[in-house]
Design a protein around this motif. Structure first.
Motif, PDB file in Angstrom:
ATOM      1  N   CYS A   1       0.765  -1.294   0.114  1.00 18.61           N
ATOM      2  CA  CYS A   1      -0.076  -0.092   0.066  1.00 18.61           C
ATOM      3  C   CYS A   1       0.982   1.196   0.023  1.00 18.61           C
ATOM      4  CB  CYS A   1      -0.783   0.188   1.053  1.00 18.61           C
ATOM      5  SG  CYS A   1      -1.887  -1.453   1.392  1.00 18.61           S
TER       6      CYS A   1
ATOM      7  N   THR B   1       1.716  -7.421   6.327  1.00 17.22           N
ATOM      8  CA  THR B   1       2.147  -7.443   7.817  1.00 17.22           C
ATOM      9  C   THR B   1       1.635  -6.236   8.116  1.00 17.22           C
ATOM     10  OG1 THR B   1       4.433  -6.474   7.211  1.00 17.22           O
ATOM     11  CG2 THR B   1       3.932  -8.812   7.111  1.00 17.22           C
ATOM     12  N   GLY B   2       1.644  -4.962   7.177  1.00 20.34           N
ATOM     13  CA  GLY B   2       1.469  -3.690   7.865  1.00 20.34           C
ATOM     14  C   GLY B   2       2.641  -2.957   8.172  1.00 20.34           C
TER      15      GLY B   2
ATOM     16  N   LEU C   1       5.933  -0.705   7.755  1.00 21.74           N
ATOM     17  CA  LEU C   1       6.297   0.484   7.109  1.00 21.74           C
ATOM     18  C   LEU C   1       7.645   0.010   6.418  1.00 21.74           C
ATOM     19  CD1 LEU C   1       5.768   3.632   5.956  1.00 21.74           C
ATOM     20  CD2 LEU C   1       6.945   4.358   8.124  1.00 21.74           C
TER      21      LEU C   1
ATOM     22  N   LEU D   1      12.126   1.857  13.095  1.00 20.31           N
ATOM     23  CA  LEU D   1      10.901   2.724  13.541  1.00 20.31           C
ATOM     24  C   LEU D   1       9.742   2.143  14.580  1.00 20.31           C
ATOM     25  CD1 LEU D   1       9.967   5.710  13.066  1.00 20.31           C
ATOM     26  CD2 LEU D   1       8.111   4.677  11.602  1.00 20.31           C
TER      27      LEU D   1
ATOM     28  N   VAL E   1      -5.016  -2.637   5.897  1.00 13.10           N
ATOM     29  CA  VAL E   1      -3.910  -1.548   5.947  1.00 13.10           C
ATOM     30  C   VAL E   1      -4.617  -0.185   5.978  1.00 13.10           C
ATOM     31  CG1 VAL E   1      -2.069  -0.054   5.017  1.00 13.10           C
ATOM     32  CG2 VAL E   1      -2.001  -2.658   5.116  1.00 13.10           C
TER      33      VAL E   1
ATOM     34  N   TRP F   1      -5.785   3.963   7.153  1.00 12.75           N
ATOM     35  CA  TRP F   1      -5.274   5.322   7.392  1.00 12.75           C
ATOM     36  C   TRP F   1      -6.223   6.169   8.558  1.00 12.75           C
ATOM     37  CZ3 TRP F   1      -6.074   3.287   2.953  1.00 12.75           C
ATOM     38  CH2 TRP F   1      -6.888   3.470   2.232  1.00 12.75           C
TER      39      TRP F   1
ATOM     40  N   VAL G   1      -1.669  11.806  10.746  1.00  8.83           N
ATOM     41  CA  VAL G   1      -2.041  10.624   9.878  1.00  8.83           C
ATOM     42  C   VAL G   1      -1.503   9.556  10.505  1.00  8.83           C
ATOM     43  CG1 VAL G   1      -2.571   9.657   7.607  1.00  8.83           C
ATOM     44  CG2 VAL G   1      -2.520  12.168   7.993  1.00  8.83           C
TER      45      VAL G   1
ATOM     46  N   ILE H   1      -1.038   5.559  10.098  1.00  7.78           N
ATOM     47  CA  ILE H   1      -0.882   4.429   8.988  1.00  7.78           C
ATOM     48  C   ILE H   1      -1.118   3.459   9.985  1.00  7.78           C
ATOM     49  CG2 ILE H   1      -0.019   3.231   7.132  1.00  7.78           C
ATOM     50  CD1 ILE H   1      -0.794   6.224   6.588  1.00  7.78           C
TER      51      ILE H   1
ATOM     52  N   GLY I   1      -1.657  -0.910  10.408  1.00  9.07           N
ATOM     53  CA  GLY I   1      -1.825  -2.290   9.749  1.00  9.07           C
ATOM     54  C   GLY I   1      -2.454  -3.246  10.828  1.00  9.07           C
TER      55      GLY I   1
ATOM     56  N   SER J   1       2.322   0.237  13.094  1.00 10.01           N
ATOM     57  CA  SER J   1       1.727   1.575  12.853  1.00 10.01           C
ATOM     58  C   SER J   1       2.875   2.466  12.858  1.00 10.01           C
ATOM     59  CB  SER J   1       0.858   1.770  13.801  1.00 10.01           C
ATOM     60  OG  SER J   1       0.290   3.370  13.609  1.00 10.01           O
ATOM     61  N   ALA J   2       2.836   3.447  12.042  1.00 13.36           N
ATOM     62  CA  ALA J   2       3.630   4.595  12.001  1.00 13.36           C
ATOM     63  C   ALA J   2       2.650   5.827  12.012  1.00 13.36           C
ATOM     64  CB  ALA J   2       4.505   4.554  10.618  1.00 13.36           C
TER      65      ALA J   2
END
Lengths: 359, 359
Positions: free
Chosen positions: A73, A104-105, A107, A329, B61, B63, B75, B77, B79, B95-96
């Motif tokens: 994505c 997996t999600g 980043l 991260l 996934v 947002w 925002v 993001i 999963g 997540s981020a």
């Protein structure tokens, strides 16, 4: 297991890609990728959501999501702040792009989206113009001389034999500096009144920050009958660059019908006045053939699919060249059910339940 | 001018915040911030968009955008991949979070969202339970023993005097390891059959990855009349954790009505069967008072506003502590109208228009 690392492709990494591949080669790749991703849309392998965003006083902050199923994505975060250049010496459009593993999600990558946006917007106009511009189109008109005008010219010149470039901007300084920003000799680029650009342009791009309600940016009465217009600035409710008379006379091809009706030139038209979308033309180019001698408009609002293509391209080129750096991260640790596994062992995480209960 | 730099708060920076502030202190701050942002929603200073996302084979996934007007857009993001822990030893939720300057579009900060999501989801349940749980609630039941259950317990124990914790998971290994992950002595946490948890819990949290259509995860017939349930797992069309009989008997308070009707327990109810939202209760706590002796359900689908509050909190704490590192992500240069100003001067950017035209 710790989550995998996240690759950062900052401005320096993107610059290294440009230096290595060369600008013309990069535009060729971008045009090819944008064309392919639009063709893929019909197959269902890729998909997108319409842009949405917050109006934030002087501008917009928007998000543009797309997906390659089974792979990744892409979410582009993009700001549109037309007061940036004059007030802050910053680009009107600032952007970042995230690439997330769809399985997996995780980043995978965060990269600059400012350059990618400028290049892919040019590439989309090149895809449209290759299909819709009259054979032999050699005179390019540019109304608006900012960042996007440069990449319009560069992308278009990869698919058309541009010989003359006529430019206009409401800010004479922007117009005067255009040739240098486009890395072209001064004699190929002529600052020209809009009315004259309109009479001579085989292909014309409008790339302005005209305010909602303040358009159009050209009269539109004297365009050659074979002219093709790439209207790229209109991407906001109430904003339009072209007069409705021109739109009614022309075959108007939006990049995405739903988005163009909401934000693009198509806001000014009834549903039955719209031509085929660019996605339809890419899938069935024989539909474009009879339109080339007519006046055509590409209503370019900008698609998350184009960002997907551009993020994939830059990501692949950077990987080939070993560019970018890794960051850790996402918080995680040895036990996927432990929210604190990423905190160093020395930290005191014992939980004071009893003390609290007795308090 | 170059765009400003972007601050990266990676897992190590978030860990340093946790170590410095301490987990209990951080949960206190998170509960306070989540409460305040919900109260602010009524003032219009903050706003959010409903979550949207792509279904990606095994998961989602998504947002989640929110804005503090005049300040920043956030925002997240995120999963959701329930096969992550078993198949990949990764958290279900990765997540981020991005913090963008609302006035310029500049990406100010990118930070881990995995830890923030777990903490703010706990904090939201704490805000709801402080309003809706019966006075003297001391027995906490947890159905589902993953990451989210730990932070539910930790957040709730900051607002309630929890004395006993009864836990269940369909995976006995997950249940057995819960006390260690919650950093609690084994004698406070008892692995208990669901039916027994239900009979004894003053406050109960469901935090499972039950598949859409496979719920509910408890019978719901024998809950004490004063029980309060935080149902946090239902956030997907077709997914629900609670039986409709319990929902009909209880006062059901969603975090956001529109989102809960689409993704939460409220999918099972008619519009006229919904109680006040948490936002309404925070604004008018006197409405919660008479509900405390009744059976209540907080239908927690997760709000981007909570992420906004958590991103602001972590960003501020990190700034105070001088944590994080700067990257030059966005492409820009001295001239805000030049798309290539970030490419080093040595690169050959001259544009081969004539050569191409003559080809």
């Amino acid at each position: 297991m710790r989550p995998e690392s996240t690759r950062v492709l900052d401005a320096a990494a993107v610059a290294a890609v440009v230096t290595h591949v060369g600008l013309p080669g990069l535009f060729d790749l971008a045009v090819d990728r944008v064309h392919r991703v639009l063709a893929e849309h019909a197959t269902g392998r890729v998909d997108l959501r319409e842009r949405d965003g917050f109006a934030t006083g002087p501008g917009l902050v928007e998000w543009m999501p797309a997906v390659r199923h089974g792979s990744s994505c892409v979410v582009k975060i993009v700001g549109y702040h037309p007061d940036n250049p004059v007030r802050r010496l910053l680009p009107t459009i600032l952007s970042a792009i995230l690439i997330v593993d769809a399985e997996t999600g995780h980043l995978c990558t965060v990269l600059d989206g400012t350059f990618a946006t400028a290049v892919r917007t040019g590439a989309a106009s090149a895809v449209a113009s290759r299909l819709l511009a009259a054979p032999g189109s050699a005179v390019l008109g540019l109304v608006g001389c900012g960042v996007q005008a440069v990449t319009q010219l560069h992308a278009l010149s990869r698919v058309l034999d541009i010989e003359d470039v006529l430019v206009h901007d409401v800010d004479p300084v922007a117009a005067a500096g255009f040739a240098a920003r486009a890395r072209l000799p001064e004699d190929i680029v002529r600052v020209t009144p809009v009315a004259e650009i309109e009479r001579h342009a085989d292909v014309l791009c409008t790339a302005t920050s005209v305010a909602p309600g303040a358009g159009p940016v050209l009269p539109g009465d004297e365009l050659p009958a074979h002219a093709h217009v790439n209207a790229i600035g209109s991407d906001y409710a109430g904003k339009h660059e072209l007069p409705v008379g021109l739109l009614r006379r022309a075959v108007v091809c939006p990049d995405d019908i739903a988005q163009a009706v909401r934000e693009g030139e198509c806001q000014q038209l009834n549903p039955d006045e719209l031509g085929p979308s660019l996605t339809e033309l890419v899938a069935r180019p024989e539909r474009a053939e009879p339109l080339r001698e007519r006046t055509t408009v590409f209503d370019s609002t900008g698609l998350a699919l184009q960002d997907l293509a551009m993020a994939e391209l830059l990501g692949e080129l950077a990987a080939e060249l070993g560019l970018g750096r890794e960051i850790e991260l996402e918080a995680g640790g040895a036990d996927p059910r432990d929210p604190y596994g990423f905190v160093a062992g020395a930290a005191d995480l014992s939980w004071p339940l009893a003390a609290r209960a007795g308090a």
